[in-house]
Each structure stands twice: as C-alpha cells, then as structure tokens.
Scaffold this motif. Structure first.
Motif, PDB file in Angstrom:
ATOM      1  N   LEU A 101      29.990  27.752  39.618  1.00  0.00           N
ATOM      2  CA  LEU A 101      29.759  29.185  39.788  1.00  0.00           C
ATOM      3  C   LEU A 101      28.270  29.510  39.755  1.00  0.00           C
ATOM      4  O   LEU A 101      27.765  30.265  40.600  1.00  0.00           O
ATOM      5  CB  LEU A 101      30.507  29.970  38.706  1.00  0.00           C
ATOM      6  N   ALA A 102      27.542  28.964  38.789  1.00  0.00           N
ATOM      7  CA  ALA A 102      26.106  29.258  38.679  1.00  0.00           C
ATOM      8  C   ALA A 102      25.351  28.751  39.901  1.00  0.00           C
ATOM      9  O   ALA A 102      24.446  29.428  40.413  1.00  0.00           O
ATOM     10  CB  ALA A 102      25.546  28.639  37.399  1.00  0.00           C
ATOM     11  N   LEU A 103      25.718  27.579  40.390  1.00  0.00           N
ATOM     12  CA  LEU A 103      25.063  27.010  41.571  1.00  0.00           C
ATOM     13  C   LEU A 103      25.281  27.908  42.791  1.00  0.00           C
ATOM     14  O   LEU A 103      24.344  28.192  43.550  1.00  0.00           O
ATOM     15  CB  LEU A 103      25.617  25.613  41.843  1.00  0.00           C
ATOM     16  N   VAL A 104      26.521  28.360  42.983  1.00  0.00           N
ATOM     17  CA  VAL A 104      26.824  29.221  44.123  1.00  0.00           C
ATOM     18  C   VAL A 104      26.085  30.548  43.991  1.00  0.00           C
ATOM     19  O   VAL A 104      25.576  31.086  44.986  1.00  0.00           O
ATOM     20  CB  VAL A 104      28.347  29.432  44.250  1.00  0.00           C
ATOM     21  N   ASP A 117      32.698  38.945  42.101  1.00  0.00           N
ATOM     22  CA  ASP A 117      33.137  40.153  42.807  1.00  0.00           C
ATOM     23  C   ASP A 117      33.201  39.903  44.318  1.00  0.00           C
ATOM     24  O   ASP A 117      34.138  40.356  44.996  1.00  0.00           O
ATOM     25  CB  ASP A 117      32.182  41.309  42.513  1.00  0.00           C
ATOM     26  N   ALA A 118      32.197  39.186  44.849  1.00  0.00           N
ATOM     27  CA  ALA A 118      32.180  38.896  46.289  1.00  0.00           C
ATOM     28  C   ALA A 118      33.358  38.007  46.673  1.00  0.00           C
ATOM     29  O   ALA A 118      33.968  38.191  47.736  1.00  0.00           O
ATOM     30  CB  ALA A 118      30.864  38.226  46.673  1.00  0.00           C
ATOM     31  N   HIS A 119      33.700  37.047  45.810  1.00  0.00           N
ATOM     32  CA  HIS A 119      34.834  36.170  46.092  1.00  0.00           C
ATOM     33  C   HIS A 119      36.146  36.952  46.056  1.00  0.00           C
ATOM     34  O   HIS A 119      37.009  36.780  46.932  1.00  0.00           O
ATOM     35  CB  HIS A 119      34.868  35.018  45.074  1.00  0.00           C
ATOM     36  N   MET A 120      36.295  37.840  45.083  1.00  0.00           N
ATOM     37  CA  MET A 120      37.539  38.605  44.960  1.00  0.00           C
ATOM     38  C   MET A 120      37.659  39.671  46.047  1.00  0.00           C
ATOM     39  O   MET A 120      38.769  40.086  46.386  1.00  0.00           O
ATOM     40  CB  MET A 120      37.631  39.256  43.581  1.00  0.00           C
ATOM     41  N   ALA A 121      36.543  40.115  46.610  1.00  0.00           N
ATOM     42  CA  ALA A 121      36.573  41.187  47.606  1.00  0.00           C
ATOM     43  C   ALA A 121      37.041  40.711  48.974  1.00  0.00           C
ATOM     44  O   ALA A 121      37.422  41.526  49.819  1.00  0.00           O
ATOM     45  CB  ALA A 121      35.189  41.819  47.733  1.00  0.00           C
ATOM     46  N   GLY A 122      37.026  39.406  49.213  1.00  0.00           N
ATOM     47  CA  GLY A 122      37.397  38.888  50.522  1.00  0.00           C
ATOM     48  C   GLY A 122      38.870  39.101  50.832  1.00  0.00           C
ATOM     49  O   GLY A 122      39.719  39.057  49.941  1.00  0.00           O
ATOM     50  N   ARG A 123      39.165  39.349  52.109  1.00  0.00           N
ATOM     51  CA  ARG A 123      40.548  39.382  52.568  1.00  0.00           C
ATOM     52  C   ARG A 123      40.781  38.071  53.305  1.00  0.00           C
ATOM     53  O   ARG A 123      40.324  37.879  54.430  1.00  0.00           O
ATOM     54  CB  ARG A 123      40.795  40.574  53.492  1.00  0.00           C
ATOM     55  N   TYR A 124      41.496  37.183  52.670  1.00  0.00           N
ATOM     56  CA  TYR A 124      41.622  35.812  53.154  1.00  0.00           C
ATOM     57  C   TYR A 124      42.911  35.630  53.938  1.00  0.00           C
ATOM     58  O   TYR A 124      43.935  36.251  53.645  1.00  0.00           O
ATOM     59  CB  TYR A 124      41.597  34.845  51.975  1.00  0.00           C
ATOM     60  N   SER A 125      42.843  34.734  54.915  1.00  0.00           N
ATOM     61  CA  SER A 125      44.008  34.408  55.726  1.00  0.00           C
ATOM     62  C   SER A 125      44.140  32.898  55.811  1.00  0.00           C
ATOM     63  O   SER A 125      43.136  32.184  55.928  1.00  0.00           O
ATOM     64  CB  SER A 125      43.860  35.012  57.123  1.00  0.00           C
ATOM     65  N   VAL A 126      45.383  32.413  55.748  1.00  0.00           N
ATOM     66  CA  VAL A 126      45.646  30.975  55.857  1.00  0.00           C
ATOM     67  C   VAL A 126      45.550  30.584  57.323  1.00  0.00           C
ATOM     68  O   VAL A 126      46.429  30.883  58.124  1.00  0.00           O
ATOM     69  CB  VAL A 126      47.027  30.605  55.294  1.00  0.00           C
ATOM     70  N   ALA A 127      44.453  29.897  57.679  1.00  0.00           N
ATOM     71  CA  ALA A 127      44.232  29.489  59.066  1.00  0.00           C
ATOM     72  C   ALA A 127      44.874  28.147  59.368  1.00  0.00           C
ATOM     73  O   ALA A 127      45.372  27.930  60.477  1.00  0.00           O
ATOM     74  CB  ALA A 127      42.736  29.423  59.367  1.00  0.00           C
ATOM     75  N   ALA A 128      44.854  27.238  58.392  1.00  0.00           N
ATOM     76  CA  ALA A 128      45.385  25.898  58.610  1.00  0.00           C
ATOM     77  C   ALA A 128      45.804  25.307  57.274  1.00  0.00           C
ATOM     78  O   ALA A 128      45.327  25.733  56.207  1.00  0.00           O
ATOM     79  CB  ALA A 128      44.347  25.005  59.287  1.00  0.00           C
ATOM     80  N   ILE A 129      46.709  24.340  57.336  1.00  0.00           N
ATOM     81  CA  ILE A 129      47.181  23.629  56.143  1.00  0.00           C
ATOM     82  C   ILE A 129      47.027  22.145  56.417  1.00  0.00           C
ATOM     83  O   ILE A 129      47.514  21.639  57.428  1.00  0.00           O
ATOM     84  CB  ILE A 129      48.654  23.965  55.839  1.00  0.00           C
ATOM     85  N   GLY A 130      46.335  21.444  55.523  1.00  0.00           N
ATOM     86  CA  GLY A 130      46.139  20.018  55.767  1.00  0.00           C
ATOM     87  C   GLY A 130      45.194  19.411  54.768  1.00  0.00           C
ATOM     88  O   GLY A 130      44.951  19.975  53.704  1.00  0.00           O
ATOM     89  N   LEU A 141      35.908  34.395  53.824  1.00  0.00           N
ATOM     90  CA  LEU A 141      34.922  34.258  52.758  1.00  0.00           C
ATOM     91  C   LEU A 141      33.677  35.078  53.085  1.00  0.00           C
ATOM     92  O   LEU A 141      33.197  35.075  54.222  1.00  0.00           O
ATOM     93  CB  LEU A 141      34.543  32.779  52.591  1.00  0.00           C
ATOM     94  N   ASP A 142      33.135  35.773  52.086  1.00  0.00           N
ATOM     95  CA  ASP A 142      31.876  36.499  52.238  1.00  0.00           C
ATOM     96  C   ASP A 142      30.807  35.527  52.743  1.00  0.00           C
ATOM     97  O   ASP A 142      30.594  34.475  52.139  1.00  0.00           O
ATOM     98  CB  ASP A 142      31.459  37.082  50.877  1.00  0.00           C
ATOM     99  N   PRO A 143      30.120  35.840  53.845  1.00  0.00           N
ATOM    100  CA  PRO A 143      29.124  34.905  54.397  1.00  0.00           C
ATOM    101  C   PRO A 143      28.041  34.513  53.408  1.00  0.00           C
ATOM    102  O   PRO A 143      27.462  33.431  53.520  1.00  0.00           O
ATOM    103  CB  PRO A 143      28.535  35.682  55.591  1.00  0.00           C
ATOM    104  N   ARG A 144      27.770  35.359  52.438  1.00  0.00           N
ATOM    105  CA  ARG A 144      26.749  35.008  51.438  1.00  0.00           C
ATOM    106  C   ARG A 144      27.164  33.805  50.595  1.00  0.00           C
ATOM    107  O   ARG A 144      26.301  33.116  50.030  1.00  0.00           O
ATOM    108  CB  ARG A 144      26.472  36.211  50.524  1.00  0.00           C
ATOM    109  N   LEU A 145      28.466  33.555  50.520  1.00  0.00           N
ATOM    110  CA  LEU A 145      28.977  32.451  49.691  1.00  0.00           C
ATOM    111  C   LEU A 145      29.235  31.182  50.501  1.00  0.00           C
ATOM    112  O   LEU A 145      29.771  30.212  49.965  1.00  0.00           O
ATOM    113  CB  LEU A 145      30.274  32.873  48.994  1.00  0.00           C
ATOM    114  N   ALA A 146      28.820  31.174  51.765  1.00  0.00           N
ATOM    115  CA  ALA A 146      29.113  30.034  52.646  1.00  0.00           C
ATOM    116  C   ALA A 146      28.151  28.883  52.362  1.00  0.00           C
ATOM    117  O   ALA A 146      27.321  28.507  53.188  1.00  0.00           O
ATOM    118  CB  ALA A 146      29.035  30.461  54.104  1.00  0.00           C
ATOM    119  N   ILE A 147      28.308  28.287  51.213  1.00  0.00           N
ATOM    120  CA  ILE A 147      27.451  27.190  50.775  1.00  0.00           C
ATOM    121  C   ILE A 147      27.959  25.872  51.377  1.00  0.00           C
ATOM    122  O   ILE A 147      29.163  25.628  51.421  1.00  0.00           O
ATOM    123  CB  ILE A 147      27.426  27.119  49.224  1.00  0.00           C
TER     124      ILE A 147
END
Length: 213
Positions: A101-104, A117-130, A141-147
């Motif tokens: 968490l601290a690194l991100v 808060d940014a992670h919880m605010a996202g509206r996520y959709s299951v695009a693929a399973i594998g 995912l919020d683009p700011r968190l795209a590490i």
C-alpha cells in the motif's frame, strides 16, 4: 487492427487490442467466444483482455479454415450486453494484509488513505478469467494506481490478496506466486471446486470494493 496468430498446432489467438483497454471490444470478444463454442470443430475458447484464444483439433480441422471461421464470426459479432451482477468485496487494507500500500501511494503521489479511497471508488468489471482458476482481470482501476507489476514476482501471495498490476485489479483465489502489488485482503472465497459454480465471479460482473467492518 485485429490480428490472428497461430498459438501452437491447434490454437489461434485473435488479438483485438488497439491501445488502451476497450470495453466495446471486450464485449465483442465475449460474443465471438459464445458463438464459436456452439461449433463442433471448436474445442475451447478462452477470452483474454481484448483477445481470444481458440483451440481445435488440428488433425481433424485445417488451421486455415479455422482462421477463416474465426475472422468471419469476429466480423459479424456485436458488442452485446451480458447479464451482470454486482459483487461487493470487503477488504482489510494495508498493514500485514497489504504490504504494498505505501509503495503504491508513493507511486501515485497520494497518501495511503487517498490510495484506498481511489481503489474503492473504481467501478470494476470482470473482463477475463484466467492465469489460475478463479483469478479475474478487473478493468476500471483509477489510472493513478496503474503501477507496473513487480520486476521479480513474489513466490507466495496469500489467498484473498487484493492486488493491482498495470492497468488492472484482481484478487487471489488461491495462494500462489504473483508479480502484482498487494493492497489488502478479502475473506471472500473466490474459487471452490466443490460448489456448483466454482468461481465466485462471472464475465461481465461488476465489483465494488469496500472496507471490511
């Protein structure tokens, strides 16, 4: 531009990615997969993130004929809506359960609370399973968190780990090596081989992360 490549002697990979993830393209991927699964000469289809793997018996089916079929079905496929459920995922963030968490937060130039808060605010959709049984690739995912993923994967990430990597979020259905970054952990059982429907999530489901009480 859609590309089709051989993936071994009995496989074809349709790559429809063109820049950032496209939800419309992903729905066409699902529609193509559903149609091909009705064909007797198709063994299996595996939707990926803006791509689709199709397997067939290369002894019984000419690869060029299968490629022509794949291209035709893809061309005719429309971005249909699929039935969707909202799955609420309670998460314990940070501490021993979310060691990255601290690194991100530093990567995103946010405080740890702002990162949560940014992670919880996202509206996520299951695009693929594998990758492993029950592992979902979540868009939204919020683009700011795209590490970027770790250079060296951890050898052990615990079941229930709530993770991010690149532009996607996910959850660990079992304890496994992973190069994704860990924000927290959930107690939800994401995969159980003895359930009538082993995986908790389906393609097209939406996911909302909340703090565990």
């Amino acid at each position: 531009m859609t590309r089709i490549h051989m993936a071994g002697a009995g496989g074809l990979l349709l790559d429809a990615a063109n820049g950032p993830f496209s939800d419309t393209t992903q729905r066409r991927i699902w529609a193509t997969s559903r149609e091909l699964n009705t064909r007797p000469d198709v063994l299996q289809t595996i939707p990926g993130v803006n791509n689709l793997l199709v397997t067939f018996d290369a002894v019984q089916t000419d690869p060029s004929a299968m490629e022509e079929l794949l291209r035709t079905v893809w061309t005719q496929a429309s971005a249909e809506e699929v039935p969707s459920r909202e799955i609420v995922v309670p998460v314990v963030y940070g501490g021993a359960f979310g060691e990255d968490l601290a690194l991100v937060a530093r990567f995103a130039n946010l405080t740890e609370e702002e990162t949560i808060d940014a992670h919880m605010a996202g509206r996520y959709s299951v695009a693929a399973i594998g990758a492993m049984a029950g592992f979902v690739y979540l868009t939204g995912l919020d683009p700011r968190l795209a590490i970027p993923r770790r250079d060296s994967p951890r050898l052990r990430v615990e079941e229930g780990g709530v993770v991010i990597g690149g532009g996607h979020a996910g959850m660990m259905p079992c304890t496994s090596p992973s190069g994704w970054h860990i924000l927290g952990r959930t107690d939800l059982c994401l995969f159980d081989a003895f359930r009538p429907e082993p995986g908790l999530l389906r393609l097209g489901d939406t996911v909302r992360f909340v703090r565990a009480s």
